[in-house]
Design a protein around this motif. Structure first.
Motif, short mmCIF file in Angstrom:
data_model
loop_
_atom_site.label_atom_id
_atom_site.label_comp_id
_atom_site.label_asym_id
_atom_site.label_seq_id
_atom_site.Cartn_x
_atom_site.Cartn_y
_atom_site.Cartn_z
N ALA A 223 5.01 -2.32 14.51
CA ALA A 223 3.60 -2.26 14.91
C ALA A 223 2.71 -3.12 14.04
CB ALA A 223 3.11 -0.81 14.88
N ILE A 224 2.98 -3.17 12.73
CA ILE A 224 2.05 -3.87 11.82
C ILE A 224 2.70 -5.06 11.12
CG2 ILE A 224 0.70 -1.78 11.45
CD1 ILE A 224 1.98 -1.48 8.71
N GLY A 225 3.96 -5.32 11.43
CA GLY A 225 4.63 -6.51 10.89
C GLY A 225 4.81 -6.45 9.39
N TRP A 226 4.68 -7.62 8.74
CA TRP A 226 4.99 -7.73 7.33
C TRP A 226 4.03 -6.98 6.43
CZ3 TRP A 226 9.56 -9.11 5.77
CH2 TRP A 226 10.36 -9.89 6.61
N LEU A 227 2.89 -6.52 6.97
CA LEU A 227 2.00 -5.68 6.17
C LEU A 227 2.70 -4.40 5.71
CD1 LEU A 227 -0.85 -5.12 5.02
CD2 LEU A 227 -1.42 -4.08 7.23
N ALA A 228 3.71 -3.97 6.47
CA ALA A 228 4.45 -2.77 6.10
C ALA A 228 5.15 -2.93 4.75
CB ALA A 228 5.48 -2.43 7.18
N VAL A 229 5.51 -4.16 4.40
CA VAL A 229 6.25 -4.39 3.15
C VAL A 229 5.39 -4.13 1.92
CG1 VAL A 229 7.54 -6.07 1.78
CG2 VAL A 229 7.87 -5.96 4.28
N PRO A 230 4.22 -4.81 1.78
CA PRO A 230 3.39 -4.50 0.60
C PRO A 230 2.89 -3.07 0.57
CG PRO A 230 2.23 -5.98 2.10
CD PRO A 230 3.64 -5.91 2.57
N LEU A 231 2.60 -2.49 1.74
CA LEU A 231 2.16 -1.10 1.75
C LEU A 231 3.28 -0.19 1.26
CD1 LEU A 231 0.12 -0.81 5.09
CD2 LEU A 231 -0.74 -1.06 2.76
N GLY A 232 4.48 -0.42 1.73
CA GLY A 232 5.61 0.37 1.26
C GLY A 232 5.83 0.22 -0.23
N LEU A 233 5.66 -1.01 -0.74
CA LEU A 233 5.86 -1.27 -2.17
C LEU A 233 4.80 -0.56 -3.03
CD1 LEU A 233 6.85 -5.06 -2.17
CD2 LEU A 233 8.30 -3.09 -2.76
N VAL A 234 3.56 -0.50 -2.53
CA VAL A 234 2.50 0.18 -3.28
C VAL A 234 2.89 1.64 -3.52
CG1 VAL A 234 0.14 1.08 -3.11
CG2 VAL A 234 0.61 -1.31 -2.58
N TYR A 235 3.30 2.32 -2.45
CA TYR A 235 3.62 3.74 -2.59
C TYR A 235 4.94 3.97 -3.33
CZ TYR A 235 -0.36 4.69 0.36
OH TYR A 235 -1.64 4.77 0.83
N ALA A 236 5.90 3.08 -3.13
CA ALA A 236 7.15 3.20 -3.87
C ALA A 236 6.89 3.05 -5.36
CB ALA A 236 8.14 2.13 -3.39
N THR A 237 6.02 2.11 -5.72
CA THR A 237 5.68 1.91 -7.13
C THR A 237 4.99 3.14 -7.71
OG1 THR A 237 5.47 -0.48 -6.80
CG2 THR A 237 4.40 0.46 -8.74
#
Length: 276
Positions: A223-237
């Motif tokens: 649904a949101i493309g590559w934006l999912a990657v940095p968002l996932g990294l923020v919360y994983a961090t």
């Protein structure tokens, strides 16, 4: 109960948790004009103070026995004593009922999403369900925070329901609830309130949140493309830093930044939804 106390009870730092999904839902159809429709403006107001007073006011009414043991209630949040429950209940009713009447003009799917929001908000804390005292059901009931997005989406004319997007949002808000319960582990155990965090413990809950955030990012990718990657990294961090902190006090220091992190990430989703 004073207006200042009602304002504090509504947790202004958390207002974006329901307002954010609402404006993202409006943006999903990429029609800026919908933001100026009467119903959109009415429910934009609703998902400010009234909806938040519903969520957190009911929480405070039924949580005094736990809250009085919780250091988080000494300054970071307010403690509502039993003698203020009647006034708070009246304030919740008076601020919410006019908007429930306005819901008559919503499309049926938006009405159902609003009903889900109200029921999940109420019975997260209130008996007979009191989901917050039932491990894993507590996290699941946090679906209340994605309901405003669907109210807005269907209000704006949306008709399709993407299951991967729905479950991505659900995984994200489950993680949000579980993470918020970590600083409360000791207080909840002392008051015999059983939560996902008291069941899994500090480390187990943070690993559970990490798995949920990564799942949410993967499901949201179509649904949101590559934006999912940095968002996932923020919360994983954030989860990895919390694991490194290793104590409830250390997690609490990080948790105080959680509303701001969620707001910035939500803004990213909003602009991604609105982009052509």
């Amino acid at each position: 109960m004073t207006l200042a106390r009602l304002w504090q009870t509504s947790r202004p730092r958390f207002w974006m948790y329901v307002l954010g999904p609402f404006v993202v839902g409006l943006a999903a159809l990429k029609s800026p004009a919908v933001f100026y429709s009467p119903l959109a403006l009415i429910f934009l107001v609703y998902f400010l103070l009234p909806a938040n007073l519903l969520i957190y006011g009911i929480n405070d009414i039924f949580d005094y026995e736990t809250d009085v043991l919780n250091a988080k209630k000494q300054g970071y949040e307010a403690l509502v004593p039993p003698d203020q429950r009647k006034a708070l209940s009246l304030a919740i009713a008076l601020t919410n009922l006019p908007f429930f009447a306005a819901a008559y003009f919503l499309p049926r799917p938006a009405q159902l999403a609003l009903v889900a929001f109200v029921l999940l908000s109420a019975f997260y804390s209130a008996p007979p369900i009191r989901a917050k005292s039932k491990p894993f059901l507590d996290a699941s009931f946090n679906a209340l925070y994605i309901c405003p997005g669907y109210v807005a989406y269907f209000l704006a004319g949306g008709t399709t329901l993407s299951l991967p997007t729905l479950f991505a949002g659900w995984a994200w808000v489950m993680a949000m609830q579980a993470y918020s319960a970590v600083p409360d582990i000791t207080a909840d155990r002392e008051s015999s309130t059983f939560t996902v965090a008291t069941t899994l413990g500090l480390r187990g809950t943070l690993l559970f949140c990490l798995a949920l955030y990564l799942t949410a990012a993967a499901l949201a990718f179509p649904a949101i493309g590559w934006l999912a990657v940095p968002l996932g990294l923020v919360y994983a961090t954030l989860m990895l830093l919390s694991l490194r902190a290793g104590t409830e006090e250390g997690v609490m220091r990080l948790y105080k930044h959680f509303p701001l992190i969620n707001t910035f990430c939500g803004a990213g989703l909003f602009f991604a939804a609105l982009a052509p």
